[in-house]
Write a protein that holds these residues in place. Structure first.
Motif, PDB file in Angstrom:
ATOM      1  N   VAL A 147      -0.073   2.083  10.766  1.00 36.55           N
ATOM      2  CA  VAL A 147       1.687   2.462  10.483  1.00 36.55           C
ATOM      3  C   VAL A 147       1.828   2.823   8.957  1.00 36.55           C
ATOM      4  N   ALA A 148       1.333   1.987   8.167  1.00 34.37           N
ATOM      5  CA  ALA A 148       1.551   2.370   6.625  1.00 34.37           C
ATOM      6  C   ALA A 148       0.956   3.689   6.101  1.00 34.37           C
ATOM      7  N   ASN A 177      10.833   1.429   9.688  1.00 29.47           N
ATOM      8  CA  ASN A 177       9.384   1.053  10.269  1.00 29.47           C
ATOM      9  C   ASN A 177       8.504   0.904   9.334  1.00 29.47           C
ATOM     10  N   LEU A 178       8.547   1.785   8.299  1.00 27.50           N
ATOM     11  CA  LEU A 178       7.555   1.722   7.251  1.00 27.50           C
ATOM     12  C   LEU A 178       7.707   0.559   6.321  1.00 27.50           C
ATOM     13  N   CYS A 179       8.984   0.123   6.241  1.00 25.99           N
ATOM     14  CA  CYS A 179       9.209  -1.233   5.380  1.00 25.99           C
ATOM     15  C   CYS A 179       8.614  -2.271   6.414  1.00 25.99           C
ATOM     16  N   GLN A 180       8.809  -2.533   7.520  1.00 27.08           N
ATOM     17  CA  GLN A 180       8.600  -3.321   8.557  1.00 27.08           C
ATOM     18  C   GLN A 180       6.945  -3.576   8.312  1.00 27.08           C
ATOM     19  N   ALA A 181       6.370  -2.627   8.510  1.00 27.10           N
ATOM     20  CA  ALA A 181       4.799  -2.563   8.352  1.00 27.10           C
ATOM     21  C   ALA A 181       4.417  -3.159   6.933  1.00 27.10           C
ATOM     22  N   LEU A 182       5.129  -2.752   5.856  1.00 27.27           N
ATOM     23  CA  LEU A 182       4.620  -3.166   4.440  1.00 27.27           C
ATOM     24  C   LEU A 182       4.814  -4.439   4.281  1.00 27.27           C
ATOM     25  N   ASN A 183       5.979  -4.979   4.980  1.00 26.93           N
ATOM     26  CA  ASN A 183       6.209  -6.569   4.917  1.00 26.93           C
ATOM     27  C   ASN A 183       5.119  -7.354   5.515  1.00 26.93           C
ATOM     28  N   ARG A 184       4.678  -6.963   6.494  1.00 25.41           N
ATOM     29  CA  ARG A 184       3.568  -7.285   7.206  1.00 25.41           C
ATOM     30  C   ARG A 184       2.105  -7.406   6.514  1.00 25.41           C
ATOM     31  N   LEU A 185       2.261  -6.558   5.697  1.00 30.44           N
ATOM     32  CA  LEU A 185       0.856  -6.251   4.726  1.00 30.44           C
ATOM     33  C   LEU A 185       1.124  -7.032   3.423  1.00 30.44           C
ATOM     34  N   GLY A 186       2.099  -7.486   3.305  1.00 28.65           N
ATOM     35  CA  GLY A 186       2.504  -8.453   2.246  1.00 28.65           C
ATOM     36  C   GLY A 186       2.877  -7.816   0.833  1.00 28.65           C
ATOM     37  N   VAL A 218      15.484  -9.260   3.808  1.00 31.79           N
ATOM     38  CA  VAL A 218      15.306 -10.571   3.813  1.00 31.79           C
ATOM     39  C   VAL A 218      13.775 -11.061   4.094  1.00 31.79           C
ATOM     40  N   ARG A 219      13.164 -10.261   4.995  1.00 25.62           N
ATOM     41  CA  ARG A 219      11.613 -10.650   5.028  1.00 25.62           C
ATOM     42  C   ARG A 219      10.862 -10.690   3.684  1.00 25.62           C
ATOM     43  N   ALA A 220      11.230  -9.560   2.951  1.00 24.52           N
ATOM     44  CA  ALA A 220      10.558  -9.239   1.566  1.00 24.52           C
ATOM     45  C   ALA A 220      10.883 -10.222   0.503  1.00 24.52           C
ATOM     46  N   LEU A 221      12.291 -10.685   0.488  1.00 27.14           N
ATOM     47  CA  LEU A 221      12.653 -11.711  -0.388  1.00 27.14           C
ATOM     48  C   LEU A 221      12.059 -12.957   0.087  1.00 27.14           C
ATOM     49  N   ALA A 222      11.866 -13.405   1.383  1.00 29.08           N
ATOM     50  CA  ALA A 222      11.611 -14.483   1.783  1.00 29.08           C
ATOM     51  C   ALA A 222       9.831 -14.479   1.274  1.00 29.08           C
ATOM     52  N   GLY A 223       9.293 -13.401   1.658  1.00 24.41           N
ATOM     53  CA  GLY A 223       7.959 -13.242   1.220  1.00 24.41           C
ATOM     54  C   GLY A 223       7.628 -13.407  -0.303  1.00 24.41           C
ATOM     55  N   LEU A 224       8.564 -12.973  -1.080  1.00 23.10           N
ATOM     56  CA  LEU A 224       8.528 -13.409  -2.526  1.00 23.10           C
ATOM     57  C   LEU A 224       8.862 -14.838  -3.092  1.00 23.10           C
TER      58      LEU A 224
END
Length: 623
Positions: A147-148, A177-186, A218-224
């Protein structure tokens, strides 16, 4: 009379409303009316069928949607030349239906010819839509690297147009969708940058897209580990929920909220995850349901609820295997192996040649608990790690036997396995597989049937009339089995599970067909069975046929009136308490328990009729 130009204008208006995602409940009658107004030879037939298919899919009527899309495809192919433009759109929409079902493989197979048709038609916008749809399918299938790679190329960034023309809304969706994939990739920092750009560009009325963008923040901030900021962003996302909140938006919000709660290290989010699983199950989002079940299992393990966690993982594995998600299935299997502990695992080093399709190589089972033990071995409830299915795993430990006897037993089981495997009747638990460890035990894999055993029903104080009704059904089942020339040979109350039929009535299911015998075959298991139900000729090592099952059934009938059956022959037992059993039933059972099988009463049809007659009499008497 409606002109062709008017029909085309009406279809164009309907297509525009479909693209705007107008409520499908509103669009459905319009689409149906338009289609019914068209003559059979109208060139607009493919388009009308396609649009109706799209609307039906949004109403979660996926089978009806596929029917309409199939009709659309047939009509588009029948034109001369074929309507490549419509074929491309039909293929893309068909892929959407399959993706919604969780069948990403079929979805991808639909997109390949659709892409070719779009190129043949010179339809560049449709080509871009197909590529975007492929990216979404890969995202649902959790192939985040793909996806990325794809969406970095085609989605573009702020101030940069994508290489192929797409409607602005589609570009925004691709970037989310790209943001979602990048979040899953960290790569959370990149997500924050892209999300900020998106929020600056999105029109004020695009609340749904703003909502989805905020969730990725939210996902990105939680990941950080920036949890306070993540909570603020989550509240802002909640304020952006559309006024007519749909199931998709609700489940997306719930998932992100649950993920944040888990990452913050708070209490296990069991209730939230259970709600999320229910949402995904209702929407038939197979992939997301599997992922949510895995997260639910993790939360349950933290609470020490091991059995419930194992059940969640098993269900998740079934979802993943059913959707052909190989990587996710392997991750769930790894979770199950880590959580089970060595004492709960069974590893089979090699399958018996040509038995069970040779599928037992390095196969593992997680044992959940013992179901019972008898003369022929012990049985555990287990999870088959190949597909997440619950099974009854019977272990026959043959290590105490010499080589000749062991070979005789294995030859018998291999011969009888094929016969038992062909018994496909709801009154019997299906034998699924036969496996062995070299120089070790044999494992018989059977379908697991939930419910109490007949022994447990006996012990619960059930009325004799109820028990006789079930025993009559068992007699019918034995008649079917013997008609297939197969003998159960280990019939007893522990080998009958009391299930329920569609009306809620008792439906006894016979289990443990794994050591069933084909009448007249050489028998290496001649003394396998459980006293006192094992027939005298079986104890003597003589040839066994269906009359041995009748003997066991007679013991089970007598047990209703006598409590625990003493070992030995039942005519002695009747000598102790002849007054307890109705006389006609006593005569029937005495005939079934004759020591000599040649003198034994074995007409199962008449036995079933006799049991039902006594059952009706007891019901009239209220016992």
């Amino acid at each position: 009379m409606t002109t062709e130009a008017q029909v085309e204008a009406d279809l164009a208006e309907l297509e525009a409303d479909v693209d705007k995602r107008v409520d499908p409940e509103i669009l459905s009658p319009r689409a149906s009316a338009l289609l019914s107004s068209l003559p059979p030879d109208s060139p607009q037939q493919p388009r009308a069928h396609r649009l109706l298919g799209v609307v039906l899919n949004r109403l979660k009527l996926d089978r009806d949607a596929l029917t309409e899309l199939c009709e659309a495809k047939a009509k588009a192919e029948a034109t001369s030349p074929p309507n490549y433009k419509e074929l491309a759109r039909i293929g893309r929409e068909t892929a959407v239906v399959y993706a919604w079902r969780g069948d990403d493989r079929s979805a991808a197979l639909e997109l390949l010819p659709a892409l070719a048709f779009a190129c043949l038609a010179g339809d560049v916008p449709e080509t871009a839509r197909i590529i975007a749809e492929y990216g979404r399918i890969e995202l649902e299938a959790r192939r985040f690297d793909n996806v990325a790679l794809l969406l970095r190329l085609f989605a573009g960034t702020a101030g940069q147009k994508p290489p192929l023309p797409l409607p602005e809304r589609e570009v925004y969706r691709m970037r989310i969708n790209l943001c979602q994939a990048l979040n899953r990739l960290g790569t959370h920092e990149e997500v924050l940058q892209r999300a900020a750009e998106l929020r600056g560009e999105l029109p004020p009325d695009a609340k749904r897209l703003q909502f989805l963008t905020r969730l990725e923040e939210v996902r990105a901030l939680a990941g950080l580990k920036r949890f306070d900021e993540a909570m603020v962003a989550l509240r802002q996302a909640e304020e952006l929920l559309p006024e007519k909140e749909g199931a998709f938006e609700r489940s997306e919000y719930l998932q992100v909220e649950t993920e944040l709660q888990e990452q913050r290290g708070g209490p296990p989010a069991v209730e939230s995850l259970e709600a999320l699983v229910d949402e995904y199950s209702e929407q038939r989002l197979v992939v997301r349901e599997a992922v949510a079940r895995r997260a639910l299992a993790s939360a349950l393990f933290k609470l020490g609820k091991t059995d419930a966690a194992s059940e969640a993982l098993a269900s998740g594995l079934r979802n993943a295997v059913g959707a052909n998600l190989v990587d996710l299935a392997d991750e769930i299997r790894a979770d199950m192996l880590k959580s089970a502990g060595a004492e709960h695992l069974e590893e089979l080093a090699k399958a018996i040649d040509l038995v069970g399709g040779g599928s037992g190589l390095d196969r593992r089972f997680v044992r959940l608990g013992r179901l019972g033990r008898g003369g022929s071995g012990e049985v555990h409830k287990a999870i088959d790690l190949r597909d997440g299915r619950h099974v009854a795993l019977k272990k026959l430990d043959l290590r105490a036997y010499g080589d000749d006897k062991r070979k005789s037993i294995i030859d018998t089981i291999k011969t009888e396995y094929a016969a038992a495997g062909r018994i496909d009747d709801p009154r019997f638990a299906r034998v699924l597989d036969l496996l062995m460890v070299p120089d070790g035990p044999i494992y018989i894999v059977q379908k697991y049937i939930a419910g109490p055993t007949l022994r447990q029903v006996y012990s619960s104080g059930a009325r004799p009339a109820r028990l006789l009704d079930m025993l009559a059904q068992i007699a019918d089942a034995l008649g079917y089995l013997h008609g297939k020339n197969v003998v159960h040979r280990d019939l007893k109350p522990e080998n009958v599970i009391v299930d329920h039929d569609e009306s809620g009535g008792d439906k006894p299911v016979l289990i443990d067909l794994g050591i069933a015998l084909v009448a007249g075959r050489p028998d290496g298991l001649e003394r396998f069975g459980t006293p006192p139900y094992v027939a005298p000729e079986q104890l003597r090592g003589e040839k066994v046929d269906g009359r041995a099952d009748v003997y066991a059934l007679g013991q089970m009938i007598a047990e209703i009136w006598g409590g625990k059956v003493p070992e030995g022959f039942m005519f002695r037992f009747f000598g102790q308490r002849p007054q307890a059993m109705p006389p006609a039933l006593g005569r029937l059972v005495r005939g079934m328990l004759k020591d000599d099988p040649a003198r034994r009463f074995c007409d199962l049809k008449l036995i079933a009729e006799g049991l039902r007659t006594e059952c009706q009499q007891l019901q009239r008497e209220g016992t």
